[in-house]
Design an enzyme around this catalytic site. Sequence first.
Site, PDB file in Angstrom:
ATOM      1  N   GLN A  56       0.831  -1.191   0.000  1.00 42.18           N
ATOM      2  CA  GLN A  56       0.000   0.000   0.000  1.00 42.18           C
ATOM      3  C   GLN A  56       0.879   1.259   0.000  1.00 42.18           C
ATOM      4  OE1 GLN A  56      -2.155   2.739  -0.032  1.00 42.18           O
ATOM      5  NE2 GLN A  56      -3.709   1.473   0.959  1.00 42.18           N
ATOM      6  N   GLY A  77     -23.162   4.029   7.546  1.00 42.16           N
ATOM      7  CA  GLY A  77     -22.662   2.867   6.838  1.00 42.16           C
ATOM      8  C   GLY A  77     -21.572   3.253   5.856  1.00 42.16           C
ATOM      9  N   GLN A  80     -19.250   4.112  -0.130  1.00 39.91           N
ATOM     10  CA  GLN A  80     -18.573   3.621  -1.336  1.00 39.91           C
ATOM     11  C   GLN A  80     -17.863   2.318  -1.044  1.00 39.91           C
ATOM     12  OE1 GLN A  80     -15.257   5.929  -2.825  1.00 39.91           O
ATOM     13  NE2 GLN A  80     -15.670   5.344  -4.933  1.00 39.91           N
ATOM     14  N   GLY A  98      -9.092   1.399  -0.597  1.00 40.36           N
ATOM     15  CA  GLY A  98     -10.106   1.554   0.445  1.00 40.36           C
ATOM     16  C   GLY A  98      -9.689   1.073   1.814  1.00 40.36           C
ATOM     17  N   GLU A  99      -8.368   1.003   2.070  1.00 38.37           N
ATOM     18  CA  GLU A  99      -7.918   0.503   3.382  1.00 38.37           C
ATOM     19  C   GLU A  99      -8.413   1.371   4.532  1.00 38.37           C
ATOM     20  OE1 GLU A  99      -3.821  -0.316   5.915  1.00 38.37           O
ATOM     21  OE2 GLU A  99      -3.753  -0.459   3.721  1.00 38.37           O
ATOM     22  N   ARG A 100      -8.484   2.688   4.326  1.00 35.32           N
ATOM     23  CA  ARG A 100      -8.940   3.565   5.404  1.00 35.32           C
ATOM     24  C   ARG A 100     -10.397   3.267   5.760  1.00 35.32           C
ATOM     25  NH1 ARG A 100      -8.340   9.995   4.749  1.00 35.32           N
ATOM     26  NH2 ARG A 100      -9.602   9.492   2.927  1.00 35.32           N
ATOM     27  N   ARG A 101     -11.228   3.026   4.724  1.00 34.01           N
ATOM     28  CA  ARG A 101     -12.626   2.684   4.989  1.00 34.01           C
ATOM     29  C   ARG A 101     -12.732   1.357   5.749  1.00 34.01           C
ATOM     30  NH1 ARG A 101     -14.210   2.944  -0.925  1.00 34.01           N
ATOM     31  NH2 ARG A 101     -12.067   3.722  -1.090  1.00 34.01           N
ATOM     32  N   GLU A 132      -4.917   5.940  -7.362  1.00 35.51           N
ATOM     33  CA  GLU A 132      -6.082   6.332  -6.567  1.00 35.51           C
ATOM     34  C   GLU A 132      -5.691   7.230  -5.400  1.00 35.51           C
ATOM     35  OE1 GLU A 132     -10.126   6.377  -6.555  1.00 35.51           O
ATOM     36  OE2 GLU A 132      -8.768   5.380  -7.947  1.00 35.51           O
TER      37      GLU A 132
END
Length: 303
Positions: A56, A77, A80, A98-101, A132
Amino acid sequence: MSPSEKNKRLGRGLSALLGETQEESFESSETGTTGSDRPRGVTEISIDLIQPNPDQPRKTMVEAELAALAESIAEKGVVQPILVRPVESGTRYEIVAGERRWRAAQRARLHEIPALVRELTDRETLEIGIVENVQRADLNPIEEAQSYRQLIDRFGHTQEDVAQAVAKSRSHIANMMRLLNLPDGIQSYVAEGQLSAGHARAIATAPNAEQLAEEIIARGLSVREAERLAKGVTAPEKKSAGKSSGDAGEKDADTRALEADIASRLGLSVDIRHGAKGGEIRVHYQTLEQLDDVCRRLSNGSV
């Protein structure tokens, strides 16, 4: 692979991968043909079956931002879906974007998270992750520079390829990568946000750069003040009559770096002069053949 095909593949970020499914979801909701608000291809996956990507590009996450996102996810929720790829024979999944999500969802005590599953190679995974993060401005300057170097060194992309993929100028890519030539101590200051990239470039060529970095931080100097400090000037010099801000003594580090970048492409000396009402670029040539070469490059769009 042609340059255009390589650039198209390199620039394939999460939004591009989600584009088709988002359109399908909108059409389905309009016609009432689906009972779910999720785009097609998106599935709920157990958080425990998902693991982060060791490559990452983003190495640090701001605690306050992560906490705020977790609070939002607990209330609304995950809006995305994240992007994952199957690993370990399809029994687990690795995060592509999307690791933070994913981390925030864990804090919000969710058991599952919406995800788009795609079969991606190691190369595609790294490229998408870098593009990204850069496009979303999620990387600090050092992480951004390291990401560009990975794309160039590991996969053979040119600076032009990378610039097009992340919607930045080639000079921006070159300027950011120059940060990696700084001493480790200064890179740490930049990564931690104590110094800006502009500050770092201002003192990059100074023999006592690390000492200057500490002084800049302690005194809270601006980039222009840092440039004067690096030149050994303790106070702003008065401009002589008719002297523009584009003269060599007043040029900032970014302008000098841009001059060097253009000069390396043309093989000729370049002088950029910028003032309050605009500026000019001067290209110095010695022979008519050199002038013809510049004209040819401009005509062919190869400059």
